[in-house]
Design a protein around this motif. Structure first.
Motif, PDB file in Angstrom:
ATOM      1  N   ASN A 505       0.831  -1.208   0.000  1.00 48.99           N
ATOM      2  CA  ASN A 505       0.000   0.000   0.000  1.00 48.99           C
ATOM      3  C   ASN A 505       0.862   1.254   0.000  1.00 48.99           C
ATOM      4  OD1 ASN A 505      -2.467  -1.305  -0.081  1.00 48.99           O
ATOM      5  ND2 ASN A 505      -2.614  -1.508   2.134  1.00 48.99           N
ATOM      6  N   ASN A 506       1.870   1.268   0.890  1.00 49.43           N
ATOM      7  CA  ASN A 506       2.761   2.431   0.948  1.00 49.43           C
ATOM      8  C   ASN A 506       3.558   2.601  -0.338  1.00 49.43           C
ATOM      9  OD1 ASN A 506       2.014   3.344   3.407  1.00 49.43           O
ATOM     10  ND2 ASN A 506       3.770   2.580   4.537  1.00 49.43           N
ATOM     11  N   LEU A 507       4.066   1.479  -0.877  1.00 50.35           N
ATOM     12  CA  LEU A 507       4.872   1.549  -2.093  1.00 50.35           C
ATOM     13  C   LEU A 507       4.055   2.084  -3.264  1.00 50.35           C
ATOM     14  CD1 LEU A 507       6.995  -1.725  -2.001  1.00 50.35           C
ATOM     15  CD2 LEU A 507       7.825   0.618  -1.887  1.00 50.35           C
ATOM     16  N   LEU A 508       2.809   1.589  -3.398  1.00 55.11           N
ATOM     17  CA  LEU A 508       1.977   2.046  -4.508  1.00 55.11           C
ATOM     18  C   LEU A 508       1.687   3.543  -4.398  1.00 55.11           C
ATOM     19  CD1 LEU A 508      -0.499  -0.962  -4.778  1.00 55.11           C
ATOM     20  CD2 LEU A 508       1.315  -0.349  -6.378  1.00 55.11           C
ATOM     21  N   SER A 509       1.368   4.002  -3.186  1.00 57.93           N
ATOM     22  CA  SER A 509       1.090   5.427  -2.990  1.00 57.93           C
ATOM     23  C   SER A 509       2.337   6.265  -3.238  1.00 57.93           C
ATOM     24  CB  SER A 509       0.567   5.666  -1.564  1.00 57.93           C
ATOM     25  OG  SER A 509      -0.624   4.949  -1.346  1.00 57.93           O
ATOM     26  N   TRP A 510       3.467   5.797  -2.674  1.00 56.76           N
ATOM     27  CA  TRP A 510       4.726   6.538  -2.841  1.00 56.76           C
ATOM     28  C   TRP A 510       5.172   6.525  -4.302  1.00 56.76           C
ATOM     29  CZ3 TRP A 510       9.636   4.704  -4.257  1.00 56.76           C
ATOM     30  CH2 TRP A 510      10.662   5.625  -4.117  1.00 56.76           C
ATOM     31  N   GLY A 511       5.086   5.343  -4.927  1.00 51.32           N
ATOM     32  CA  GLY A 511       5.499   5.233  -6.328  1.00 51.32           C
ATOM     33  C   GLY A 511       4.699   6.159  -7.215  1.00 51.32           C
ATOM     34  N   GLN A 512       3.360   6.241  -6.977  1.00 46.99           N
ATOM     35  CA  GLN A 512       2.512   7.138  -7.768  1.00 46.99           C
ATOM     36  C   GLN A 512       2.923   8.592  -7.569  1.00 46.99           C
ATOM     37  OE1 GLN A 512      -1.568   7.149  -6.626  1.00 46.99           O
ATOM     38  NE2 GLN A 512      -2.282   8.109  -8.497  1.00 46.99           N
ATOM     39  N   SER A 513       3.225   8.945  -6.302  1.00 42.95           N
ATOM     40  CA  SER A 513       3.599  10.333  -6.019  1.00 42.95           C
ATOM     41  C   SER A 513       4.917  10.695  -6.670  1.00 42.95           C
ATOM     42  CB  SER A 513       3.686  10.550  -4.504  1.00 42.95           C
ATOM     43  OG  SER A 513       4.812   9.887  -3.973  1.00 42.95           O
ATOM     44  N   GLN A 514       5.863   9.719  -6.777  1.00 45.02           N
ATOM     45  CA  GLN A 514       7.175  10.007  -7.335  1.00 45.02           C
ATOM     46  C   GLN A 514       7.168   9.989  -8.861  1.00 45.02           C
ATOM     47  OE1 GLN A 514       9.978  10.820  -5.430  1.00 45.02           O
ATOM     48  NE2 GLN A 514       8.414  10.922  -3.851  1.00 45.02           N
ATOM     49  N   MET A 515       6.448   9.030  -9.421  1.00 48.67           N
ATOM     50  CA  MET A 515       6.469   8.860 -10.872  1.00 48.67           C
ATOM     51  C   MET A 515       5.535   9.849 -11.588  1.00 48.67           C
ATOM     52  SD  MET A 515       8.698   6.528 -11.418  1.00 48.67           S
ATOM     53  CE  MET A 515       9.485   5.068 -10.711  1.00 48.67           C
ATOM     54  N   ASN A 516       4.315  10.008 -11.097  1.00 42.45           N
ATOM     55  CA  ASN A 516       3.308  10.786 -11.817  1.00 42.45           C
ATOM     56  C   ASN A 516       2.910  12.077 -11.099  1.00 42.45           C
ATOM     57  OD1 ASN A 516       3.152   8.681 -13.714  1.00 42.45           O
ATOM     58  ND2 ASN A 516       1.737   7.564 -12.412  1.00 42.45           N
ATOM     59  N   GLY A 517       3.419  12.269  -9.886  1.00 36.63           N
ATOM     60  CA  GLY A 517       2.987  13.418  -9.104  1.00 36.63           C
ATOM     61  C   GLY A 517       1.744  13.085  -8.307  1.00 36.63           C
ATOM     62  N   LEU A 518       1.745  13.496  -7.043  1.00 32.05           N
ATOM     63  CA  LEU A 518       0.623  13.171  -6.158  1.00 32.05           C
ATOM     64  C   LEU A 518      -0.550  14.110  -6.454  1.00 32.05           C
ATOM     65  CD1 LEU A 518       0.047  11.230  -3.802  1.00 32.05           C
ATOM     66  CD2 LEU A 518       0.676  13.083  -2.256  1.00 32.05           C
ATOM     67  N   ILE A 519      -1.691  13.514  -6.869  1.00 30.03           N
ATOM     68  CA  ILE A 519      -2.883  14.314  -7.212  1.00 30.03           C
ATOM     69  C   ILE A 519      -3.832  14.322  -6.019  1.00 30.03           C
ATOM     70  CG2 ILE A 519      -4.861  14.482  -8.756  1.00 30.03           C
ATOM     71  CD1 ILE A 519      -3.176  13.039 -10.863  1.00 30.03           C
ATOM     72  N   THR A 520      -4.154  15.514  -5.531  1.00 27.67           N
ATOM     73  CA  THR A 520      -5.013  15.657  -4.362  1.00 27.67           C
ATOM     74  C   THR A 520      -6.397  16.129  -4.797  1.00 27.67           C
ATOM     75  OG1 THR A 520      -3.100  16.202  -2.989  1.00 27.67           O
ATOM     76  CG2 THR A 520      -5.276  16.815  -2.143  1.00 27.67           C
ATOM     77  N   LYS A 521      -7.442  15.394  -4.343  1.00 24.38           N
ATOM     78  CA  LYS A 521      -8.829  15.750  -4.659  1.00 24.38           C
ATOM     79  C   LYS A 521      -9.583  15.961  -3.348  1.00 24.38           C
ATOM     80  CE  LYS A 521      -8.811  13.074  -8.965  1.00 24.38           C
ATOM     81  NZ  LYS A 521      -9.459  11.970  -9.716  1.00 24.38           N
ATOM     82  N   PRO A 522      -9.596  17.198  -2.834  1.00 26.62           N
ATOM     83  CA  PRO A 522     -10.216  17.450  -1.535  1.00 26.62           C
ATOM     84  C   PRO A 522     -11.739  17.385  -1.593  1.00 26.62           C
ATOM     85  CG  PRO A 522      -9.462  19.493  -2.488  1.00 26.62           C
ATOM     86  CD  PRO A 522      -8.982  18.409  -3.401  1.00 26.62           C
ATOM     87  N   SER A 523     -12.315  16.997  -0.467  1.00 30.04           N
ATOM     88  CA  SER A 523     -13.769  16.990  -0.296  1.00 30.04           C
ATOM     89  C   SER A 523     -14.032  17.024   1.209  1.00 30.04           C
ATOM     90  CB  SER A 523     -14.384  15.742  -0.935  1.00 30.04           C
ATOM     91  OG  SER A 523     -13.897  14.580  -0.307  1.00 30.04           O
ATOM     92  N   VAL A 524     -15.292  17.070   1.590  1.00 30.81           N
ATOM     93  CA  VAL A 524     -15.629  17.045   3.013  1.00 30.81           C
ATOM     94  C   VAL A 524     -15.463  15.609   3.516  1.00 30.81           C
ATOM     95  CG1 VAL A 524     -17.426  17.406   4.735  1.00 30.81           C
ATOM     96  CG2 VAL A 524     -17.204  18.976   2.794  1.00 30.81           C
ATOM     97  N   ILE A 525     -14.653  15.447   4.563  1.00 31.38           N
ATOM     98  CA  ILE A 525     -14.427  14.105   5.110  1.00 31.38           C
ATOM     99  C   ILE A 525     -14.675  14.124   6.615  1.00 31.38           C
ATOM    100  CG2 ILE A 525     -12.724  13.518   3.343  1.00 31.38           C
ATOM    101  CD1 ILE A 525     -10.557  13.954   5.494  1.00 31.38           C
ATOM    102  N   SER A 526     -15.047  12.965   7.147  1.00 32.95           N
ATOM    103  CA  SER A 526     -15.252  12.808   8.585  1.00 32.95           C
ATOM    104  C   SER A 526     -13.993  12.165   9.173  1.00 32.95           C
ATOM    105  CB  SER A 526     -16.485  11.927   8.858  1.00 32.95           C
ATOM    106  OG  SER A 526     -16.597  11.647  10.242  1.00 32.95           O
ATOM    107  N   VAL A 527     -13.185  12.953   9.862  1.00 23.90           N
ATOM    108  CA  VAL A 527     -11.917  12.454  10.391  1.00 23.90           C
ATOM    109  C   VAL A 527     -12.162  11.385  11.457  1.00 23.90           C
ATOM    110  CG1 VAL A 527      -9.741  13.089  11.483  1.00 23.90           C
ATOM    111  CG2 VAL A 527     -10.851  14.685   9.912  1.00 23.90           C
ATOM    112  N   ASP A 528     -13.206  11.601  12.307  1.00 31.59           N
ATOM    113  CA  ASP A 528     -13.461  10.619  13.358  1.00 31.59           C
ATOM    114  C   ASP A 528     -13.863   9.274  12.765  1.00 31.59           C
ATOM    115  OD1 ASP A 528     -15.775  12.266  12.637  1.00 31.59           O
ATOM    116  OD2 ASP A 528     -16.897  10.941  13.962  1.00 31.59           O
TER     117      ASP A 528
END
Length: 684
Positions: A505-528
């Motif tokens: 899971n970490n490798l896939l997320s990190w690899g995506q951020s390094q190779m293609n740039g980390l794309i952030t899509k914000p929305s309303v989330i419930s942290v709790d």
């Protein structure tokens, strides 16, 4: 057969006596010199004899080499005799090389190289360069070894030193053999054979034939191997060169081993073993012992095979010889499995696989590096040749221009002005292109660094557990392990698979951020909600360590962020807390509401983090990986990935920790916008 063994024994005795002759001759000269009434240890003749005697002892009494070289160094230093001092530290470097201490060997060779350069002793400098290249090869830095040998070949060509030209080309062939690139190795050996023909030195030719025989054996060309080794043996036996003869006997045994003629393989290995009793060559003996272990294994004599394999393993670990450890561990794994000792078999299988993975991973990298180094070298050489040709062409043009100036001065002046303008334009264009190349090189270096880190983690943290799992399944499938024994390993396998899943899971997320740039899509989330889901997901790990996880987040802790990224951050931080919190500990997750953001904290009662580690754990290139309180593994990516994701969501992350009391990780998230819930409802 009896006559054969008697003749062999007589031959061995004669050879050893002849080898001793050189040592006795030098000792006689030293004793004669010392008996003179005018003798002094500061005599350069005496120092030279000490260095020569040390060289003769190298593969026979290594400690004597060190003792004599040290004496020569001391006396040379007292009278400022640079040549004797230089040769003495070469001898000391050879001693450390044979003992497996590459660091001290390289240090002495480097010192000798500087001194030889000051003395303008180019032939001695070339010899030292060969020693340096060989030592980097022993240390596993094939790229640097290749670079040194290639530069040495250039010097040898300038000096017309065919002997060193032959040796360095042969060392490059050996580098390719170590990488199992047999075709390129064979090309270099053929080149060396031609050089040796020019030298007309049958000893050099015999040494090359021995190495080629080993290569042919590895390639499966056993007829060629046998022909070459028999030719070299006849030379070494006639000229009584014991160290090379021991190696040649070993290669002949290796050839019979490849043919599965174990009786004859053991015979020739035994001949080599008898000669090694008079030698002091640990690396050579490791190769011999491994060969004998394999021959005894093939002839169903497991106890003798184990004895030789264990001895080779002891020698290999003593000098940190990875290739020897790999071969011994594989043999010992097979022997332990044959005895039904599955615990020991698994231990050696893990050692073998770990070293094999390390060598494979580093060898692949070295192969690419060697190829790049060679291509760069050829490119530079071509550029140098082109530059020289251009310089010569420019000189000819100047001569023509000078002649024309005498005839038509004005026309030449116009041409020169025009040429200067064109040259300035070319220089400007060249600078622009060079800047583009530097930018692209920087980008390529970053991509290569990302790739190397990704493959390193995959090889280290994924291949190890998967390889162990495959080994267990093979033992169970082959009926060498019953169901009850297999079930004993289930808890360990389950932990390994959990670690693999989390690492992926970490490798896939990190690899995506390094190779293609980390794309952030914000929305309303419930942290709790995210916190409660991760507590539930990691509850089994907490229960296994009797750790209590408490969420004190107020209901409807709503934030404006990317839910998937924040989920990864929370899971990593809670997982880290579980990893470094001992049994019966407590992990508390809280949220403090600020004006525009939430401050989330994850506290544990674990072992804490020291100040030095706190400074680097969030760095992008940090590879800090620490085993947890129950030896849990990690990838070293989690915290740098968390930092990147929090910052992508316009937040900050930091850590506070006290050793042996606990650690608290804090991060902030922007509170949900008031207008957002309307677009987040059913209407969307």
């Amino acid at each position: 057969m009896f006559v054969f063994f008697v003749m062999t024994a007589i031959l061995s005795w004669t050879e050893l006596s002849a080898q001793q002759h050189n040592i006795d001759s030098l000792r006689s000269k030293i004793n004669s010199l010392k008996s003179s009434s005018t003798f002094t240890v500061k005599d350069t003749v005496y120092i030279n004899l000490l260095n020569k005697l040390g060289d003769e002892f190298r593969y026979y009494k290594t400690d004597s080499l060190y003792y004599l070289s040290l004496k020569a160094k001391t006396y040379s230093n007292e009278i400022n005799y640079s040549n004797g001092y230089c040769r003495a530290i070469i001898g000391i470097g050879n001693f450390y090389s044979d003992k497996g201490n590459s660091e001290l060997a390289i240090k002495n060779f480097r010192e000798a190289q500087v001194l030889a350069n000051k003395l303008s002793n180019f032939n001695l400098e070339l010899q030292i360069q060969n020693n340096l290249g060989s030592e980097y090869s022993y240390a596993g830095d094939y790229a640097l070894a290749l670079e040194i040998f290639l530069k040495g070949i250039e010097k040898a060509e300038d000096l017309k030193d065919l002997k060193m030209l032959s040796i360095m080309n042969e060392n490059i062939a050996d580098l390719y053999v170590k990488q199992k690139d047999y075709n390129n190795a064979l090309d270099f050996y053929k080149k060396v054979k031609k050089i040796n023909e020019s030298l007309r030195n049958e000893v050099s030719s015999a040494e090359t034939l021995s190495n080629m025989a080993s290569l042919y054996a590895d390639m499966g060309e056993l007829d060629y191997a046998m022909f070459n080794i028999n030719t070299s043996i006849s030379v070494f036996e006639r000229l009584q060169i014991i160290d090379w003869l021991a190696y040649a006997y070993e290669i002949k045994g290796k050839t019979y081993l490849k043919q599965k003629k174990y009786k004859w393989a053991l015979h020739w290995y035994s001949q080599s073993e008898m000669l090694h009793e008079k030698l002091d060559d640990t690396r050579g003996e490791i190769s011999l012992l491994n060969g004998m272990a394999q021959a005894y294994l093939g002839s169903m004599q497991d106890s003798l095979s184990e004895s030789y394999a264990l001895k080779a393993y002891e020698y290999s670990t003593a000098i940190n010889f990875k290739e020897g450890i790999e071969q011994c561990a594989e043999t010992l794994y097979i022997l332990s499995k044959n005895k039904g000792d599955f615990t020991t078999a698994l231990k050696y299988h893990e050692i073998y696989q770990g070293v094999s993975d390390m060598l494979s991973r580093s060898e692949n990298k070295k192969s690419l590096t060697m190829l790049k180094t060679q291509v760069d070298y050829e490119r530079q050489k071509a550029e140098w040749n082109l530059s020289n040709e251009r310089s010569l062409a420019k000189q000819r043009n100047y001569i023509y221009i000078a002649v024309v100036i005498l005839l038509i001065f004005l026309a030449v002046t116009i041409l020169i002005k025009r040429s200067e303008k064109i040259q300035r334009g070319l220089n400007t264009e060249l600078n622009i292109k060079q800047n583009h190349l530097e930018i692209r090189e920087s980008e390529l270096s970053e991509i290569n660094a990302t790739k190397d880190k990704l493959f390193s983690i995959i090889g280290h943290d994924l291949r190890g557990p998967i390889g162990a799992f495959q080994g267990l399944l093979k033992l169970f499938r082959d009926g060498e392990m019953n169901q009850e024994e297999f079930l004993e390993f289930i808890p360990k396998l389950r932990n390994d698979i959990d670690n693999i899943s989390f690492t992926l899971n970490n490798l896939l997320s990190w690899g995506q951020s390094q190779m293609n740039g980390l794309i952030t899509k914000p929305s309303v989330i419930s942290v709790d909600t995210l916190v409660n889901e991760n507590i539930k997901l990691l509850s089994e790990i907490a229960e296994n360590k009797s750790i209590q996880m408490i969420s004190r987040l107020p209901p409807n802790t709503m934030a404006w962020s990317d839910g998937d990224q924040i989920d990864i951050v929370i899971r990593n931080l809670i997982s880290n807390a579980l990893k470094f919190t001992p049994e019966s500990g407590i992990i508390t997750i809280e949220a403090i509401e600020k004006t525009d953001y939430w401050e989330i904290s994850i506290r544990d009662t674990g072992i804490g983090i020291d100040d030095e580690t706190k400074k680097i754990i969030f760095e992008e290139n940090s590879t800090v990986t620490t085993y947890g309180t129950n030896n849990e593994k990690g990838t070293g990516l989690g915290l740098s990935l968390c930092k990147e994701m929090i910052e992508k969501n316009n937040g900050t992350i930091w850590v506070e920790s006290i050793l042996n009391k606990g650690t608290s990780f804090y991060f902030t998230l922007t509170k949900s916008k008031k207008a957002v819930p309307k677009t987040y409802s059913k209407a969307s």
